[in-house]
Design a protein around this motif. Structure first.
Motif, PDB file in Angstrom:
ATOM      1  N   ALA A 227      -1.166   1.608   5.783  1.00  0.00           N
ATOM      2  CA  ALA A 227      -1.760   2.945   5.807  1.00  0.00           C
ATOM      3  C   ALA A 227      -2.975   3.040   4.898  1.00  0.00           C
ATOM      4  CB  ALA A 227      -0.723   3.982   5.399  1.00  0.00           C
ATOM      5  N   GLU A 228      -3.035   2.189   3.876  1.00  0.00           N
ATOM      6  CA  GLU A 228      -4.142   2.235   2.923  1.00  0.00           C
ATOM      7  C   GLU A 228      -5.486   1.918   3.566  1.00  0.00           C
ATOM      8  OE1 GLU A 228      -3.825   3.306  -0.201  1.00  0.00           O
ATOM      9  OE2 GLU A 228      -1.736   3.693   0.332  1.00  0.00           O
ATOM     10  N   ARG A 229      -5.461   1.330   4.755  1.00  0.00           N
ATOM     11  CA  ARG A 229      -6.716   0.977   5.419  1.00  0.00           C
ATOM     12  C   ARG A 229      -7.362   2.180   6.100  1.00  0.00           C
ATOM     13  NH1 ARG A 229      -5.989  -4.168   9.074  1.00  0.00           N
ATOM     14  NH2 ARG A 229      -8.222  -3.786   9.291  1.00  0.00           N
ATOM     15  N   LEU A 230      -6.656   3.308   6.136  1.00  0.00           N
ATOM     16  CA  LEU A 230      -7.243   4.540   6.661  1.00  0.00           C
ATOM     17  C   LEU A 230      -7.805   5.358   5.513  1.00  0.00           C
ATOM     18  CD1 LEU A 230      -4.588   5.668   9.305  1.00  0.00           C
ATOM     19  CD2 LEU A 230      -6.942   4.968   9.776  1.00  0.00           C
ATOM     20  N   PRO A 231      -8.914   6.070   5.733  1.00  0.00           N
ATOM     21  CA  PRO A 231      -9.465   6.915   4.676  1.00  0.00           C
ATOM     22  C   PRO A 231      -8.456   7.969   4.225  1.00  0.00           C
ATOM     23  CG  PRO A 231     -11.025   6.681   6.490  1.00  0.00           C
ATOM     24  CD  PRO A 231      -9.726   6.095   6.959  1.00  0.00           C
ATOM     25  N   GLU A 232      -8.506   8.332   2.962  1.00  0.00           N
ATOM     26  CA  GLU A 232      -7.573   9.310   2.412  1.00  0.00           C
ATOM     27  C   GLU A 232      -7.644  10.638   3.158  1.00  0.00           C
ATOM     28  OE1 GLU A 232      -4.838  11.442   0.398  1.00  0.00           O
ATOM     29  OE2 GLU A 232      -5.142   9.267   0.317  1.00  0.00           O
ATOM     30  N   THR A 233      -8.849  11.051   3.548  1.00  0.00           N
ATOM     31  CA  THR A 233      -8.983  12.319   4.263  1.00  0.00           C
ATOM     32  C   THR A 233      -8.249  12.301   5.595  1.00  0.00           C
ATOM     33  OG1 THR A 233     -11.094  11.510   5.170  1.00  0.00           O
ATOM     34  CG2 THR A 233     -11.199  12.932   3.207  1.00  0.00           C
ATOM     35  N   VAL A 234      -8.171  11.126   6.209  1.00  0.00           N
ATOM     36  CA  VAL A 234      -7.437  10.991   7.464  1.00  0.00           C
ATOM     37  C   VAL A 234      -5.945  10.911   7.193  1.00  0.00           C
ATOM     38  CG1 VAL A 234      -7.066   9.542   9.502  1.00  0.00           C
ATOM     39  CG2 VAL A 234      -9.380   9.887   8.612  1.00  0.00           C
ATOM     40  N   ARG A 235      -5.537  10.104   6.213  1.00  0.00           N
ATOM     41  CA  ARG A 235      -4.116   9.939   5.894  1.00  0.00           C
ATOM     42  C   ARG A 235      -3.456  11.260   5.523  1.00  0.00           C
ATOM     43  NH1 ARG A 235      -5.815   5.685   2.406  1.00  0.00           N
ATOM     44  NH2 ARG A 235      -4.909   6.779   0.620  1.00  0.00           N
ATOM     45  N   ALA A 236      -4.228  12.150   4.915  1.00  0.00           N
ATOM     46  CA  ALA A 236      -3.659  13.409   4.444  1.00  0.00           C
ATOM     47  C   ALA A 236      -3.635  14.503   5.512  1.00  0.00           C
ATOM     48  CB  ALA A 236      -4.453  13.907   3.226  1.00  0.00           C
ATOM     49  N   HIS A 237      -4.140  14.209   6.701  1.00  0.00           N
ATOM     50  CA  HIS A 237      -4.216  15.231   7.749  1.00  0.00           C
ATOM     51  C   HIS A 237      -2.821  15.668   8.179  1.00  0.00           C
ATOM     52  CE1 HIS A 237      -5.449  17.382  11.343  1.00  0.00           C
ATOM     53  NE2 HIS A 237      -6.718  17.220  10.997  1.00  0.00           N
ATOM     54  N   ALA A 238      -2.637  16.969   8.307  1.00  0.00           N
ATOM     55  CA  ALA A 238      -1.313  17.519   8.625  1.00  0.00           C
ATOM     56  C   ALA A 238      -0.806  17.115   9.997  1.00  0.00           C
ATOM     57  CB  ALA A 238      -1.358  19.045   8.515  1.00  0.00           C
ATOM     58  N   HIS A 239      -1.723  16.768  10.909  1.00  0.00           N
ATOM     59  CA  HIS A 239      -1.326  16.427  12.271  1.00  0.00           C
ATOM     60  C   HIS A 239      -1.218  14.914  12.511  1.00  0.00           C
ATOM     61  CE1 HIS A 239      -2.816  20.537  13.989  1.00  0.00           C
ATOM     62  NE2 HIS A 239      -1.744  20.636  13.230  1.00  0.00           N
TER      63      HIS A 239
ATOM     64  N   VAL B 241      -2.300   2.743  18.771  1.00  0.00           N
ATOM     65  CA  VAL B 241      -2.036   1.443  18.161  1.00  0.00           C
ATOM     66  C   VAL B 241      -3.377   0.761  17.924  1.00  0.00           C
ATOM     67  CG1 VAL B 241       0.259   1.237  19.175  1.00  0.00           C
ATOM     68  CG2 VAL B 241      -1.698   0.331  20.422  1.00  0.00           C
ATOM     69  N   GLY B 242      -3.420  -0.044  16.869  1.00  0.00           N
ATOM     70  CA  GLY B 242      -4.713  -0.576  16.425  1.00  0.00           C
ATOM     71  C   GLY B 242      -5.500   0.489  15.693  1.00  0.00           C
ATOM     72  N   ALA B 243      -4.782   1.377  15.002  1.00  0.00           N
ATOM     73  CA  ALA B 243      -5.408   2.573  14.433  1.00  0.00           C
ATOM     74  C   ALA B 243      -6.214   2.314  13.175  1.00  0.00           C
ATOM     75  CB  ALA B 243      -4.339   3.629  14.136  1.00  0.00           C
ATOM     76  N   THR B 244      -6.057   1.151  12.544  1.00  0.00           N
ATOM     77  CA  THR B 244      -6.855   0.868  11.346  1.00  0.00           C
ATOM     78  C   THR B 244      -8.041  -0.042  11.637  1.00  0.00           C
ATOM     79  OG1 THR B 244      -5.381  -0.971  10.761  1.00  0.00           O
ATOM     80  CG2 THR B 244      -4.909   1.186   9.777  1.00  0.00           C
ATOM     81  N   GLY B 245      -8.230  -0.409  12.889  1.00  0.00           N
ATOM     82  CA  GLY B 245      -9.379  -1.225  13.249  1.00  0.00           C
ATOM     83  C   GLY B 245     -10.671  -0.435  13.194  1.00  0.00           C
ATOM     84  N   ALA B 246     -11.771  -1.133  13.384  1.00  0.00           N
ATOM     85  CA  ALA B 246     -13.087  -0.502  13.253  1.00  0.00           C
ATOM     86  C   ALA B 246     -13.285   0.632  14.242  1.00  0.00           C
ATOM     87  CB  ALA B 246     -14.183  -1.553  13.435  1.00  0.00           C
ATOM     88  N   THR B 247     -12.722   0.516  15.441  1.00  0.00           N
ATOM     89  CA  THR B 247     -12.815   1.589  16.427  1.00  0.00           C
ATOM     90  C   THR B 247     -11.588   2.489  16.375  1.00  0.00           C
ATOM     91  OG1 THR B 247     -14.103   0.142  17.885  1.00  0.00           O
ATOM     92  CG2 THR B 247     -13.157   2.124  18.874  1.00  0.00           C
ATOM     93  N   GLY B 248     -10.425   1.905  16.126  1.00  0.00           N
ATOM     94  CA  GLY B 248      -9.188   2.678  16.119  1.00  0.00           C
ATOM     95  C   GLY B 248      -9.190   3.815  15.115  1.00  0.00           C
ATOM     96  N   ARG B 249      -9.711   3.557  13.924  1.00  0.00           N
ATOM     97  CA  ARG B 249      -9.716   4.627  12.913  1.00  0.00           C
ATOM     98  C   ARG B 249     -10.655   5.766  13.330  1.00  0.00           C
ATOM     99  NH1 ARG B 249     -11.831   1.456   7.743  1.00  0.00           N
ATOM    100  NH2 ARG B 249     -10.476  -0.115   8.701  1.00  0.00           N
ATOM    101  N   LEU B 250     -11.727   5.427  14.038  1.00  0.00           N
ATOM    102  CA  LEU B 250     -12.631   6.466  14.543  1.00  0.00           C
ATOM    103  C   LEU B 250     -11.955   7.273  15.641  1.00  0.00           C
ATOM    104  CD1 LEU B 250     -15.894   4.314  14.761  1.00  0.00           C
ATOM    105  CD2 LEU B 250     -15.309   5.987  12.989  1.00  0.00           C
ATOM    106  N   LEU B 251     -11.169   6.604  16.488  1.00  0.00           N
ATOM    107  CA  LEU B 251     -10.443   7.315  17.537  1.00  0.00           C
ATOM    108  C   LEU B 251      -9.424   8.271  16.943  1.00  0.00           C
ATOM    109  CD1 LEU B 251      -9.635   7.874  20.444  1.00  0.00           C
ATOM    110  CD2 LEU B 251      -8.188   5.826  20.366  1.00  0.00           C
ATOM    111  N   VAL B 252      -8.716   7.840  15.913  1.00  0.00           N
ATOM    112  CA  VAL B 252      -7.757   8.727  15.256  1.00  0.00           C
ATOM    113  C   VAL B 252      -8.458   9.995  14.776  1.00  0.00           C
ATOM    114  CG1 VAL B 252      -6.276   9.003  13.227  1.00  0.00           C
ATOM    115  CG2 VAL B 252      -6.137   6.911  14.596  1.00  0.00           C
TER     116      VAL B 252
END
Length: 240
Positions: free
Chosen positions: A34-46, A6-17
């Motif tokens: 979801a748009e706040r995450l980079p496309e390469t991350v959003r498209a990840h199969a896991h 949770v907090g996955a689109t924050g400055a640290t959260g997206r790095l943790l994901v």
């Protein structure tokens, strides 16, 4: 390993994901957009994205979210805007931690779930009676009164420390306390301590967000490191 963030689109959260995905974890990320995450991350199969307000989800929905997760990580925080600092919800982090812990317990799992919380070096670990000068006590007291997010961070860690405690059958926890946060592109050497080695007010250190994400990911996925720091509030500083 399945991990809820949770907090996955924050400055640290997206790095943790990203760090968790790189370690082979299956990640569920609760995000408002979801748009706040980079496309390469959003498209990840896991990666599974859940667009929702974490505090608006029902008890049943939260219990279902965490039912197949071995770990939960919170990088929730308040935006550095007037509304984020002084508006509602003032107990965003604390209420989310409490509701997620309730959801974990509702599943009656046989193995404890790991809970990793991003916190702050300005919050003392009262289990260790960490020393603090009179001047710093006064300033932190003012910050506590004037800036609700600081009080929220304190209460969130205190909930884990006092309500979950050290021997809970369903939950094990660690609260990572970085000092002054900075942005860096790569993980660098960092040091971890049980308590601050410098004043968060008068002699603050530096911690890069990507190092915080790396430590939280390691805590979640590395058994020995988790055993070393569970039930504690480790301080992390960049090594210069």
């Amino acid at each position: 390993m399945n991990v809820l963030v949770v907090g996955a689109t924050g400055a640290t959260g997206r790095l943790l994901v990203s760090q968790l995905l790189n370690r082979g974890c299956h990640v569920k990320a609760v995000v408002r957009s979801a748009e706040r995450l980079p496309e390469t991350v959003r498209a990840h199969a896991h990666l599974t994205l859940i667009e929702a307000d974490i505090l608006a989800l029902s008890e049943t929905e939260l219990a279902e979210l965490v039912s197949d997760c071995s770990a939960v990580a919170s990088c929730l925080g308040h935006n550095l805007t007037w509304k984020g600092l002084f508006g509602q919800p003032r107990r965003l982090v604390t209420d989310a931690v409490q509701r997620l812990c309730d959801a974990i317990q509702a599943n009656h799992k046989t193995e404890p779930t790991r809970f990793a919380l991003m916190n702050t070096s300005g919050n003392r670990n009262r289990d260790l009676a960490e020393p603090i000068s009179f001047a710093e006590t006064l300033i932190v007291g003012l910050i506590r009164l004037l800036l609700p997010p600081h009080s929220d961070n304190e209460h969130a860690a205190d909930y884990l420390r006092t309500q979950v405690g050290q021997n809970h059958p369903a939950i094990e926890w660690a609260a990572v306390r970085p000092d002054s946060l900075v942005d860096r592109s790569d993980v660098t050497d960092y040091a971890i301590y049980p308590s601050p080695t410098r004043s968060a007010i008068f002699n603050a250190g530096e911690t890069s967000r990507i190092n915080v994400a790396d430590l939280m990911a390691r805590l979640i996925t590395e058994e020995d490191l988790w055993e070393q720091w569970k039930g504690q509030m480790p301080i992390i500083y960049n090594q210069i």
